[in-house]
Design a protein around this motif. Structure first.
Motif, PDB file in Angstrom:
ATOM      1  N   GLY A   1       0.790  -1.226   0.000  1.00  0.00           N
ATOM      2  CA  GLY A   1       0.000   0.000   0.000  1.00  0.00           C
ATOM      3  C   GLY A   1       0.822   1.276   0.000  1.00  0.00           C
ATOM      4  O   GLY A   1       0.273   2.371   0.060  1.00  0.00           O
ATOM      5  N   GLN A   2       2.153   1.140  -0.060  1.00  0.00           N
ATOM      6  CA  GLN A   2       2.992   2.343  -0.120  1.00  0.00           C
ATOM      7  C   GLN A   2       3.706   2.427  -1.453  1.00  0.00           C
ATOM      8  O   GLN A   2       4.102   1.410  -2.007  1.00  0.00           O
ATOM      9  N   LYS A   3       3.868   3.660  -1.915  1.00  0.00           N
ATOM     10  CA  LYS A   3       4.613   3.840  -3.160  1.00  0.00           C
ATOM     11  C   LYS A   3       6.100   3.814  -2.849  1.00  0.00           C
ATOM     12  O   LYS A   3       6.572   4.570  -2.000  1.00  0.00           O
ATOM     13  N   VAL A   4       6.803   2.943  -3.546  1.00  0.00           N
ATOM     14  CA  VAL A   4       8.242   2.806  -3.303  1.00  0.00           C
ATOM     15  C   VAL A   4       8.983   2.901  -4.635  1.00  0.00           C
ATOM     16  O   VAL A   4       8.610   2.231  -5.610  1.00  0.00           O
ATOM     17  N   PHE A   5       9.987   3.757  -4.660  1.00  0.00           N
ATOM     18  CA  PHE A   5      10.840   3.862  -5.841  1.00  0.00           C
ATOM     19  C   PHE A   5      11.914   2.801  -5.746  1.00  0.00           C
ATOM     20  O   PHE A   5      12.586   2.677  -4.722  1.00  0.00           O
ATOM     21  N   ARG A   6      12.081   2.023  -6.811  1.00  0.00           N
ATOM     22  CA  ARG A   6      13.097   0.985  -6.803  1.00  0.00           C
ATOM     23  C   ARG A   6      14.002   1.127  -8.021  1.00  0.00           C
ATOM     24  O   ARG A   6      13.523   1.297  -9.138  1.00  0.00           O
ATOM     25  N   PHE A   7      15.293   1.071  -7.763  1.00  0.00           N
ATOM     26  CA  PHE A   7      16.291   1.212  -8.813  1.00  0.00           C
ATOM     27  C   PHE A   7      17.263   0.047  -8.704  1.00  0.00           C
ATOM     28  O   PHE A   7      17.820  -0.194  -7.625  1.00  0.00           O
ATOM     29  N   VAL A   8      17.428  -0.677  -9.780  1.00  0.00           N
ATOM     30  CA  VAL A   8      18.339  -1.827  -9.795  1.00  0.00           C
ATOM     31  C   VAL A   8      19.273  -1.658 -10.989  1.00  0.00           C
ATOM     32  O   VAL A   8      18.803  -1.495 -12.116  1.00  0.00           O
ATOM     33  N   LYS A   9      20.567  -1.667 -10.726  1.00  0.00           N
ATOM     34  CA  LYS A   9      21.537  -1.480 -11.810  1.00  0.00           C
ATOM     35  C   LYS A   9      22.540  -2.630 -11.812  1.00  0.00           C
ATOM     36  O   LYS A   9      23.185  -2.895 -10.804  1.00  0.00           O
ATOM     37  N   ALA A  10      22.655  -3.320 -12.935  1.00  0.00           N
ATOM     38  CA  ALA A  10      23.543  -4.486 -13.027  1.00  0.00           C
ATOM     39  C   ALA A  10      24.998  -4.079 -12.817  1.00  0.00           C
ATOM     40  O   ALA A  10      25.425  -3.009 -13.247  1.00  0.00           O
ATOM     41  N   ILE A  11      25.746  -4.948 -12.137  1.00  0.00           N
ATOM     42  CA  ILE A  11      27.190  -4.757 -11.937  1.00  0.00           C
ATOM     43  C   ILE A  11      27.913  -5.809 -12.770  1.00  0.00           C
ATOM     44  O   ILE A  11      27.769  -7.016 -12.514  1.00  0.00           O
ATOM     45  N   PRO A  12      28.681  -5.370 -13.772  1.00  0.00           N
ATOM     46  CA  PRO A  12      29.409  -6.347 -14.583  1.00  0.00           C
ATOM     47  C   PRO A  12      30.617  -6.910 -13.847  1.00  0.00           C
ATOM     48  O   PRO A  12      31.157  -6.260 -12.949  1.00  0.00           O
ATOM     49  N   THR A  13      31.038  -8.104 -14.212  1.00  0.00           N
ATOM     50  CA  THR A  13      32.269  -8.684 -13.677  1.00  0.00           C
ATOM     51  C   THR A  13      33.435  -8.187 -14.533  1.00  0.00           C
ATOM     52  O   THR A  13      33.464  -8.449 -15.732  1.00  0.00           O
ATOM     53  N   GLY A  14      34.356  -7.456 -13.897  1.00  0.00           N
ATOM     54  CA  GLY A  14      35.554  -6.988 -14.592  1.00  0.00           C
ATOM     55  C   GLY A  14      36.715  -7.917 -14.302  1.00  0.00           C
ATOM     56  O   GLY A  14      36.599  -8.838 -13.476  1.00  0.00           O
ATOM     57  N   GLU A  15      37.828  -7.675 -14.944  1.00  0.00           N
ATOM     58  CA  GLU A  15      38.976  -8.563 -14.779  1.00  0.00           C
ATOM     59  C   GLU A  15      39.435  -8.621 -13.314  1.00  0.00           C
ATOM     60  O   GLU A  15      39.727  -9.690 -12.781  1.00  0.00           O
ATOM     61  N   VAL A  16      39.486  -7.444 -12.657  1.00  0.00           N
ATOM     62  CA  VAL A  16      39.983  -7.370 -11.277  1.00  0.00           C
ATOM     63  C   VAL A  16      39.107  -8.191 -10.316  1.00  0.00           C
ATOM     64  O   VAL A  16      39.563  -8.632  -9.267  1.00  0.00           O
ATOM     65  N   CYS A  17      37.849  -8.397 -10.700  1.00  0.00           N
ATOM     66  CA  CYS A  17      36.912  -9.113  -9.829  1.00  0.00           C
ATOM     67  C   CYS A  17      37.205 -10.618  -9.806  1.00  0.00           C
ATOM     68  O   CYS A  17      36.820 -11.313  -8.865  1.00  0.00           O
ATOM     69  N   LEU A  18      37.870 -11.108 -10.864  1.00  0.00           N
ATOM     70  CA  LEU A  18      38.054 -12.558 -11.009  1.00  0.00           C
ATOM     71  C   LEU A  18      38.941 -13.146  -9.916  1.00  0.00           C
ATOM     72  O   LEU A  18      38.797 -14.320  -9.559  1.00  0.00           O
ATOM     73  N   THR A  19      39.838 -12.320  -9.353  1.00  0.00           N
ATOM     74  CA  THR A  19      40.701 -12.783  -8.263  1.00  0.00           C
ATOM     75  C   THR A  19      39.865 -13.426  -7.158  1.00  0.00           C
ATOM     76  O   THR A  19      40.258 -14.435  -6.578  1.00  0.00           O
ATOM     77  N   CYS A  20      38.728 -12.830  -6.862  1.00  0.00           N
ATOM     78  CA  CYS A  20      37.890 -13.322  -5.752  1.00  0.00           C
ATOM     79  C   CYS A  20      36.546 -13.908  -6.184  1.00  0.00           C
ATOM     80  O   CYS A  20      35.838 -14.495  -5.372  1.00  0.00           O
ATOM     81  N   HIS A  21      36.172 -13.707  -7.450  1.00  0.00           N
ATOM     82  CA  HIS A  21      34.861 -14.206  -7.905  1.00  0.00           C
ATOM     83  C   HIS A  21      34.963 -15.085  -9.151  1.00  0.00           C
ATOM     84  O   HIS A  21      33.947 -15.490  -9.702  1.00  0.00           O
ATOM     85  N   GLY A  22      36.189 -15.342  -9.625  1.00  0.00           N
ATOM     86  CA  GLY A  22      36.359 -16.037 -10.906  1.00  0.00           C
ATOM     87  C   GLY A  22      36.347 -17.553 -10.796  1.00  0.00           C
ATOM     88  O   GLY A  22      35.928 -18.128  -9.786  1.00  0.00           O
ATOM     89  N   GLU A  23      36.828 -18.172 -11.856  1.00  0.00           N
ATOM     90  CA  GLU A  23      36.812 -19.644 -11.939  1.00  0.00           C
ATOM     91  C   GLU A  23      38.059 -20.264 -11.327  1.00  0.00           C
ATOM     92  O   GLU A  23      38.067 -21.451 -11.030  1.00  0.00           O
ATOM     93  N   ASN A  24      39.122 -19.457 -11.192  1.00  0.00           N
ATOM     94  CA  ASN A  24      40.394 -20.003 -10.680  1.00  0.00           C
ATOM     95  C   ASN A  24      40.898 -19.221  -9.468  1.00  0.00           C
ATOM     96  O   ASN A  24      42.020 -18.734  -9.461  1.00  0.00           O
ATOM     97  N   VAL A  25      40.073 -19.096  -8.467  1.00  0.00           N
ATOM     98  CA  VAL A  25      40.477 -18.360  -7.267  1.00  0.00           C
ATOM     99  C   VAL A  25      41.522 -19.205  -6.518  1.00  0.00           C
ATOM    100  O   VAL A  25      41.334 -20.420  -6.338  1.00  0.00           O
TER     101      VAL A  25
END
Ligand code: HEC
Length: 189
Positions: A127-151
């Motif tokens: 019953g309340q109006k709520v503004f919602r914003f969702v923005k995708a975060i891409p996986t960059g090269e630096v992210c693979l150290t902790c989120h990649g296939e060969n951590v």
């Protein structure tokens, strides 16, 4: 009874109505995401430089929630990150975030770039109006150290110790790692 359950489920997954938000709300959301993303990137960058990946892990673990709280507190908005495969179980999506991120995944599979995907809506929540914003975060090269296939195994062990329910491994560059999620309850009209 069955009809009632179906309707209730629908209300959570797909709001009965959604309307386009004002340009001001959208602009504010983009500004907050930039501030939040910028602070996270800066913290991660300097942590890797000084403490390597394992030092940076501590920064992500301790600083990320603090930065989110700071930005949220200053602005009166709720500002956070979420993911379909979260590392921190506390960042698991609600039904709305899940629906939007699943639509992003489908669009990426058809060739769109994660970096280009965002959604802004005013929806009805209890019953309340709520503004919602969702923005995708891409996986960059630096992210693979902790989120990649060969951590690295030692790093994986530390991650597992901090996050026994970790699901955020095995990403590839360009995948959607997760999303920024912003929320603001609008004054009743
Ligand atoms: C040094 C290791 C490390 C690196 C590098 C790293 N992350 Fe993370 N990431 C983490 C940790 C630890 C968490 C959990 C933080 C918390 O407890 O909120 C996390 C959480 C997240 C989350 C929040 C949702 C969730 O899964 O809990 C997103 C989104 C995310 N990372 C994206 C990225 C992106 C994008 C990059 C590259 C720009 C990146 N990460 C680089 C360690 C890392």
């Amino acid at each position: 009874m069955r009809i009632w359950i179906a309707a209730a489920t629908l209300a959570v997954v797909a709001p009965a109505w959604a309307e386009a938000p004002s340009p001001e709300l959208k602009a504010k959301a983009v500004e907050l995401v930039q501030a939040y993303g910028g602070k996270l990137k800066a913290a991660l960058g300097s942590a890797i430089e000084t403490g390597g990946a394992e030092g940076a892990l501590e920064v992500c673990n301790k600083q990320a929630p603090v930065i989110a709280a700071e930005i949220s507190g200053d602005s009166g908005w709720s500002v956070a990150r979420t993911s379909l495969k979260p590392r921190n179980a506390a960042s698991a999506p609600d039904a709305y975030e899940r629906k939007i991120m699943e639509s992003f995944v489908a669009r990426i599979a058809k060739g769109e770039k994660a970096a280009d995907l965002a959604s802004a809506e005013v929806v009805d929540e209890n019953g309340q109006k709520v503004f919602r914003f969702v923005k995708a975060i891409p996986t960059g090269e630096v992210c693979l150290t902790c989120h990649g296939e060969n951590v690295a195994p030692e790093l994986q062990q530390k991650i597992k110790a901090l996050y026994p329910q970790d699901q955020a491994l095995g990403f590839r560059e360009g995948d959607m790692r997760g999303a920024f999620t912003l929320k603001k309850t609008l004054a009743a009209q």
